[in-house]
Design a protein around this motif. Structure first.
Motif, PDB file in Angstrom:
ATOM      1  N   LEU A 174       2.694   2.529  -0.089  1.00 51.12           N
ATOM      2  CA  LEU A 174       1.459   1.767  -0.236  1.00 51.12           C
ATOM      3  C   LEU A 174       1.807   0.418  -0.856  1.00 51.12           C
ATOM      4  O   LEU A 174       2.369   0.361  -1.953  1.00 51.12           O
ATOM      5  CB  LEU A 174       0.453   2.497  -1.126  1.00 51.12           C
ATOM      6  CG  LEU A 174       0.003   3.884  -0.664  1.00 51.12           C
ATOM      7  CD1 LEU A 174      -1.025   4.450  -1.642  1.00 51.12           C
ATOM      8  CD2 LEU A 174      -0.569   3.842   0.744  1.00 51.12           C
ATOM      9  N   LEU A 175       1.491  -0.644  -0.142  1.00 53.86           N
ATOM     10  CA  LEU A 175       1.673  -2.009  -0.641  1.00 53.86           C
ATOM     11  C   LEU A 175       0.380  -2.459  -1.300  1.00 53.86           C
ATOM     12  O   LEU A 175      -0.708  -2.280  -0.733  1.00 53.86           O
ATOM     13  CB  LEU A 175       2.021  -2.942   0.519  1.00 53.86           C
ATOM     14  CG  LEU A 175       2.023  -4.446   0.230  1.00 53.86           C
ATOM     15  CD1 LEU A 175       3.158  -4.813  -0.726  1.00 53.86           C
ATOM     16  CD2 LEU A 175       2.135  -5.237   1.534  1.00 53.86           C
ATOM     17  N   VAL A 176       0.488  -3.051  -2.484  1.00 50.25           N
ATOM     18  CA  VAL A 176      -0.669  -3.607  -3.188  1.00 50.25           C
ATOM     19  C   VAL A 176      -0.371  -5.067  -3.470  1.00 50.25           C
ATOM     20  O   VAL A 176       0.618  -5.390  -4.131  1.00 50.25           O
ATOM     21  CB  VAL A 176      -0.946  -2.868  -4.520  1.00 50.25           C
ATOM     22  CG1 VAL A 176      -2.243  -3.357  -5.143  1.00 50.25           C
ATOM     23  CG2 VAL A 176      -0.974  -1.364  -4.313  1.00 50.25           C
ATOM     24  N   THR A 177      -1.223  -5.960  -2.984  1.00 53.08           N
ATOM     25  CA  THR A 177      -0.921  -7.374  -3.124  1.00 53.08           C
ATOM     26  C   THR A 177      -2.191  -8.205  -3.150  1.00 53.08           C
ATOM     27  O   THR A 177      -3.187  -7.861  -2.515  1.00 53.08           O
ATOM     28  CB  THR A 177       0.002  -7.845  -1.979  1.00 53.08           C
ATOM     29  OG1 THR A 177       0.379  -9.205  -2.205  1.00 53.08           O
ATOM     30  CG2 THR A 177      -0.669  -7.710  -0.616  1.00 53.08           C
ATOM     31  N   GLY A 178      -2.124  -9.326  -3.899  1.00 53.86           N
ATOM     32  CA  GLY A 178      -3.236 -10.268  -3.975  1.00 53.86           C
ATOM     33  C   GLY A 178      -3.693 -10.505  -5.403  1.00 53.86           C
ATOM     34  O   GLY A 178      -3.562  -9.640  -6.269  1.00 53.86           O
ATOM     35  N   ARG A 179      -4.215 -11.698  -5.651  1.00 51.54           N
ATOM     36  CA  ARG A 179      -4.779 -12.048  -6.958  1.00 51.54           C
ATOM     37  C   ARG A 179      -3.797 -11.797  -8.106  1.00 51.54           C
ATOM     38  O   ARG A 179      -4.175 -11.321  -9.176  1.00 51.54           O
ATOM     39  CB  ARG A 179      -6.084 -11.303  -7.217  1.00 51.54           C
ATOM     40  CG  ARG A 179      -7.225 -11.742  -6.304  1.00 51.54           C
ATOM     41  CD  ARG A 179      -8.552 -11.229  -6.790  1.00 51.54           C
ATOM     42  NE  ARG A 179      -9.653 -11.923  -6.124  1.00 51.54           N
ATOM     43  CZ  ARG A 179     -10.910 -11.931  -6.553  1.00 51.54           C
ATOM     44  NH1 ARG A 179     -11.227 -11.299  -7.670  1.00 51.54           N
ATOM     45  NH2 ARG A 179     -11.845 -12.570  -5.882  1.00 51.54           N
ATOM     46  N   GLY A 180      -2.532 -12.106  -7.876  1.00 51.92           N
ATOM     47  CA  GLY A 180      -1.515 -11.936  -8.910  1.00 51.92           C
ATOM     48  C   GLY A 180      -0.951 -10.533  -9.022  1.00 51.92           C
ATOM     49  O   GLY A 180      -0.048 -10.286  -9.828  1.00 51.92           O
ATOM     50  N   VAL A 181      -1.464  -9.604  -8.221  1.00 48.44           N
ATOM     51  CA  VAL A 181      -0.945  -8.227  -8.215  1.00 48.44           C
ATOM     52  C   VAL A 181       0.078  -8.095  -7.094  1.00 48.44           C
ATOM     53  O   VAL A 181      -0.155  -8.554  -5.975  1.00 48.44           O
ATOM     54  CB  VAL A 181      -2.086  -7.207  -7.989  1.00 48.44           C
ATOM     55  CG1 VAL A 181      -1.525  -5.786  -7.939  1.00 48.44           C
ATOM     56  CG2 VAL A 181      -3.146  -7.337  -9.063  1.00 48.44           C
ATOM     57  N   ASP A 182       1.217  -7.484  -7.372  1.00 45.92           N
ATOM     58  CA  ASP A 182       2.203  -7.221  -6.334  1.00 45.92           C
ATOM     59  C   ASP A 182       3.024  -6.005  -6.760  1.00 45.92           C
ATOM     60  O   ASP A 182       3.924  -6.101  -7.591  1.00 45.92           O
ATOM     61  CB  ASP A 182       3.123  -8.417  -6.093  1.00 45.92           C
ATOM     62  CG  ASP A 182       3.800  -8.326  -4.725  1.00 45.92           C
ATOM     63  OD1 ASP A 182       3.365  -9.025  -3.816  1.00 45.92           O
ATOM     64  OD2 ASP A 182       4.749  -7.527  -4.591  1.00 45.92           O
ATOM     65  N   THR A 183       2.679  -4.853  -6.180  1.00 46.51           N
ATOM     66  CA  THR A 183       3.384  -3.634  -6.529  1.00 46.51           C
ATOM     67  C   THR A 183       3.355  -2.704  -5.317  1.00 46.51           C
ATOM     68  O   THR A 183       2.789  -3.032  -4.274  1.00 46.51           O
ATOM     69  CB  THR A 183       2.751  -2.964  -7.770  1.00 46.51           C
ATOM     70  OG1 THR A 183       3.593  -1.906  -8.239  1.00 46.51           O
ATOM     71  CG2 THR A 183       1.372  -2.409  -7.473  1.00 46.51           C
TER      72      THR A 183
END
Length: 270
Positions: A99-108
């Motif tokens: 699961l990629l999580v990205t955007g608004r300063g989040v990247d994990t």
């Protein structure tokens, strides 16, 4: 916080699936969402080869998802496949269900821990299991991550809660069959109650809703994405067809639930 669940039906073509990500992310942002959750296997539907599309988290598919998140100013959670262990000759042998999580300063990212070796399907034949729970923070709210078969294992959800999660996200491509929709909703509700978290459970839509007949035992989705309260109440739900589900998240509801029903504080660890 306003969030959205994008219940899409992906196919074999990663570029076509990226177009769905762009479309639904745009619709989610237009509807006021700060975060949009896509299903497991957003990159490519199960039932197709995974090795030839697996790429690192800085590869072109993930980079395009990051660009969409930046363009829309929204956090995207989406299922993809990353390289796993090599075979004996040094060539890629398996992938990871990520699961990629990205955007608004989040990247994990999170690699699925519990692999779906059940109901005649052997995910471990082609996928390496992850080992580490992952949480992230957005706008003062902490989210935990889970993928599909993970929802049958309460300890991951309580561990996410121990790490601060007030919301657990489940991205799935649920296998069809007798009673499977009921199991999906039951498990989402149970995990919410176990961990006293809000649960955002986003699944692939049901291909049959578009007249598509799945081939083989691959889990290709049944729809019924749900938002569940910390007391296990279904707050919002879709049917089997593709759709976009909006929900308002209030962390105060989690605090209230934990004050009234302190199962996390009361439990014994054996």
């Amino acid at each position: 916080m306003r969030v959205a669940l994008a219940q899409i039906i992906t196919g074999r073509d990663p570029a076509g699936n990226l177009a769905l990500v762009a479309e639904y992310a745009g619709r989610a942002r237009a509807g006021g969402a700060q975060l949009v959750v896509f299903p497991e296997a957003t990159m490519r539907a199960f039932g197709n080869s995974l090795l030839d599309v697996a790429e690192p988290l800085d590869g072109p598919w993930a980079s395009r998802v990051r660009a969409i998140a930046s363009e829309q100013d929204i956090v995207i959670v989406a299922g993809m496949f990353t390289p796993g262990t090599a075979d004996g000759g040094g060539a890629p042998g398996k992938v990871r269900n990520t699961l990629l999580v990205t955007g608004r300063g989040v990247d994990t990212s999170y690699d699925k821990i519990h692999l779906f070796d059940a109901f005649g399907f052997e995910e471990s034949d082609t996928v390496d299991a992850g080992s580490e729970p992952v949480v992230f923070e957005l706008g003062g709210v902490t989210f935990g991550l889970a993928a599909c078969y993970d929802v049958r294992f309460p300890d991951l959800f309580t561990e996410n809660a121990d790490r601060g999660a007030e919301v657990n996200i489940v991205c799935a491509s649920w296998g069809s069959g007798p009673g499977k929709a009921e199991q999906w909703k039951l498990l989402a509700r149970a995990r919410a109650a176990d961990s006293t978290t809000l649960v955002l459970a986003c699944g692939q839509g049901d291909p049959a809703s578009l007249g598509i007949v799945p081939r083989g035992a691959a889990p290709t989705g049944i729809g019924h994405s749900v938002v569940v309260s910390p007391f296990g109440e279904v707050l919002e739900e879709l049917d089997g067809a593709p759709g976009l589900l909006f929900a308002e998240l209030d962390p105060a509801v989690v605090k209230e639930a934990r004050a009234k029903l302190p199962v996390l504080a009361n439990r014994h660890k054996f």
